[in-house]
Design a protein around this motif. Structure first.
Motif, PDB file in Angstrom:
ATOM      1  N   PHE A  19       0.841  -1.186   0.000  1.00 43.33           N
ATOM      2  CA  PHE A  19       0.000   0.000   0.000  1.00 43.33           C
ATOM      3  C   PHE A  19       0.881   1.242   0.000  1.00 43.33           C
ATOM      4  N   ASP A  20       0.399   2.301  -0.616  1.00 42.02           N
ATOM      5  CA  ASP A  20       1.045   3.609  -0.562  1.00 42.02           C
ATOM      6  C   ASP A  20       0.516   4.298   0.703  1.00 42.02           C
ATOM      7  N   VAL A  21       1.204   4.089   1.803  1.00 44.88           N
ATOM      8  CA  VAL A  21       0.746   4.540   3.120  1.00 44.88           C
ATOM      9  C   VAL A  21       0.531   6.051   3.151  1.00 44.88           C
ATOM     10  N   GLU A  22       1.493   6.799   2.661  1.00 43.41           N
ATOM     11  CA  GLU A  22       1.393   8.258   2.709  1.00 43.41           C
ATOM     12  C   GLU A  22       0.165   8.750   1.938  1.00 43.41           C
ATOM     13  N   ARG A  23      -0.051   8.211   0.767  1.00 41.22           N
ATOM     14  CA  ARG A  23      -1.201   8.613  -0.056  1.00 41.22           C
ATOM     15  C   ARG A  23      -2.526   8.254   0.615  1.00 41.22           C
ATOM     16  N   LEU A  24      -2.633   7.050   1.160  1.00 36.11           N
ATOM     17  CA  LEU A  24      -3.876   6.634   1.824  1.00 36.11           C
ATOM     18  C   LEU A  24      -4.143   7.431   3.090  1.00 36.11           C
ATOM     19  N   GLU A  25      -3.106   7.673   3.872  1.00 34.33           N
ATOM     20  CA  GLU A  25      -3.295   8.456   5.090  1.00 34.33           C
ATOM     21  C   GLU A  25      -3.750   9.869   4.755  1.00 34.33           C
ATOM     22  N   GLN A  26      -3.145  10.477   3.748  1.00 34.77           N
ATOM     23  CA  GLN A  26      -3.545  11.833   3.364  1.00 34.77           C
ATOM     24  C   GLN A  26      -4.976  11.851   2.847  1.00 34.77           C
ATOM     25  N   TYR A  27      -5.363  10.818   2.136  1.00 34.16           N
ATOM     26  CA  TYR A  27      -6.742  10.688   1.649  1.00 34.16           C
ATOM     27  C   TYR A  27      -7.720  10.638   2.826  1.00 34.16           C
TER      28      TYR A  27
ATOM     29  N   MET B 197     -20.021  -4.514   6.839  1.00 34.01           N
ATOM     30  CA  MET B 197     -19.511  -4.010   5.565  1.00 34.01           C
ATOM     31  C   MET B 197     -19.283  -2.505   5.675  1.00 34.01           C
ATOM     32  N   PRO B 198     -18.139  -2.105   6.185  1.00 31.64           N
ATOM     33  CA  PRO B 198     -17.877  -0.674   6.389  1.00 31.64           C
ATOM     34  C   PRO B 198     -17.860   0.109   5.073  1.00 31.64           C
ATOM     35  N   HIS B 199     -18.307   1.327   5.159  1.00 34.03           N
ATOM     36  CA  HIS B 199     -18.339   2.225   4.004  1.00 34.03           C
ATOM     37  C   HIS B 199     -16.934   2.446   3.434  1.00 34.03           C
ATOM     38  N   LEU B 200     -15.928   2.348   4.265  1.00 32.32           N
ATOM     39  CA  LEU B 200     -14.553   2.547   3.801  1.00 32.32           C
ATOM     40  C   LEU B 200     -14.135   1.541   2.737  1.00 32.32           C
ATOM     41  N   PHE B 201     -14.811   0.411   2.653  1.00 34.26           N
ATOM     42  CA  PHE B 201     -14.481  -0.568   1.614  1.00 34.26           C
ATOM     43  C   PHE B 201     -14.624   0.041   0.220  1.00 34.26           C
ATOM     44  N   ILE B 202     -15.577   0.942   0.058  1.00 37.25           N
ATOM     45  CA  ILE B 202     -15.762   1.596  -1.239  1.00 37.25           C
ATOM     46  C   ILE B 202     -14.527   2.425  -1.585  1.00 37.25           C
ATOM     47  N   ASP B 203     -13.985   3.130  -0.598  1.00 38.42           N
ATOM     48  CA  ASP B 203     -12.781   3.928  -0.833  1.00 38.42           C
ATOM     49  C   ASP B 203     -11.605   3.032  -1.203  1.00 38.42           C
ATOM     50  N   PHE B 204     -11.482   1.915  -0.525  1.00 34.80           N
ATOM     51  CA  PHE B 204     -10.380   1.005  -0.836  1.00 34.80           C
ATOM     52  C   PHE B 204     -10.587   0.326  -2.185  1.00 34.80           C
ATOM     53  N   LYS B 205     -11.827   0.087  -2.549  1.00 34.45           N
ATOM     54  CA  LYS B 205     -12.122  -0.482  -3.873  1.00 34.45           C
ATOM     55  C   LYS B 205     -11.699   0.496  -4.964  1.00 34.45           C
ATOM     56  N   CYS B 206     -11.867   1.787  -4.727  1.00 37.69           N
ATOM     57  CA  CYS B 206     -11.409   2.805  -5.675  1.00 37.69           C
ATOM     58  C   CYS B 206      -9.885   2.876  -5.709  1.00 37.69           C
ATOM     59  N   TYR B 207      -9.260   2.658  -4.578  1.00 44.28           N
ATOM     60  CA  TYR B 207      -7.795   2.681  -4.503  1.00 44.28           C
ATOM     61  C   TYR B 207      -7.206   1.539  -5.331  1.00 44.28           C
ATOM     62  N   ASN B 208      -7.749   0.332  -5.147  1.00 41.29           N
ATOM     63  CA  ASN B 208      -7.282  -0.827  -5.907  1.00 41.29           C
ATOM     64  C   ASN B 208      -8.366  -1.900  -5.842  1.00 41.29           C
ATOM     65  N   ARG B 209      -8.865  -2.297  -6.985  1.00 46.66           N
ATOM     66  CA  ARG B 209      -9.962  -3.275  -7.037  1.00 46.66           C
ATOM     67  C   ARG B 209      -9.518  -4.685  -6.657  1.00 46.66           C
ATOM     68  N   LEU B 210      -8.227  -4.937  -6.643  1.00 48.40           N
ATOM     69  CA  LEU B 210      -7.745  -6.285  -6.348  1.00 48.40           C
ATOM     70  C   LEU B 210      -7.366  -6.463  -4.882  1.00 48.40           C
TER      71      LEU B 210
ATOM     72  N   LEU C  49     -12.566  -7.185  -3.135  1.00 47.74           N
ATOM     73  CA  LEU C  49     -13.376  -5.975  -3.258  1.00 47.74           C
ATOM     74  C   LEU C  49     -13.921  -5.797  -4.665  1.00 47.74           C
ATOM     75  N   CYS C  50     -13.272  -6.378  -5.662  1.00 45.15           N
ATOM     76  CA  CYS C  50     -13.780  -6.244  -7.025  1.00 45.15           C
ATOM     77  C   CYS C  50     -15.043  -7.054  -7.234  1.00 45.15           C
ATOM     78  N   ASP C  51     -15.318  -8.023  -6.351  1.00 49.32           N
ATOM     79  CA  ASP C  51     -16.601  -8.715  -6.398  1.00 49.32           C
ATOM     80  C   ASP C  51     -17.658  -7.775  -5.853  1.00 49.32           C
ATOM     81  N   ASP C  52     -18.865  -7.975  -6.244  1.00 48.69           N
ATOM     82  CA  ASP C  52     -19.938  -7.149  -5.728  1.00 48.69           C
ATOM     83  C   ASP C  52     -20.346  -7.682  -4.360  1.00 48.69           C
TER      84      ASP C  52
END
Length: 132
Positions: free
Chosen positions: A53-61, A97-110, A124-127
């Motif tokens: 993970f790009d820790v700095e980018r995710l933390e800033q997000y 199913m936390p809402h944050l999963f959507i943010d992580f799905k946008c970060y990387n679907r795999l 996360l790429c599964d529905d």
């Protein structure tokens, strides 16, 4: 309380395990329970399966979008916590199913989500809203 571990799975590994997620879960579970003497093997296996993970980018997000503040290395919010490390993200929450999963799905679907205690796992790429 659910404790989710999120791992970014390499694309070629995803292609192998997308129809056999239980095998990937068992492999990651074995890594999770490795003895100290086997860390070198575990480190090698982890890097064959996962990307970092790009820790700095995710933390800033998280700071920009949710106005979260870190205490040490952990973001605390609404009785939950989020720890972002290069190797994994740990999310402890009362929500299935936390809402944050959507943010992580946008970060990387795999991203492969695992709850080792509840024997729950999915990509996360599964529905996941349809699955659950």
């Amino acid at each position: 309380m659910r404790k989710y571990y999120l791992f970014v799975i390499r694309k070629e590994v995803y292609e192998i395990y997308k129809h056999r997620p239980e095998s990937l879960f068992r492999t990651l579970k074995n890594l999770y329970h490795l003895e100290k003497d086997d860390f070198e093997y575990g480190f090698s296996l982890y890097h064959q399966l996962c990307e970092t993970f790009d820790v700095e980018r995710l933390e800033q997000y998280m700071i920009d979008k949710y106005h979260l503040e870190k205490k040490g290395n952990i973001f605390y919010y609404e009785n939950n916590y989020l720890l972002i490390k290069p190797s994994r993200v740990i999310l402890k929450t009362n929500v299935n199913m936390p809402h944050l999963f959507i943010d992580f799905k946008c970060y990387n679907r795999l991203i492969f989500v695992v709850d080792f205690d509840m024997y729950d796992y999915f990509f996360l790429c599964d529905d996941y809203n349809q699955i659950r």
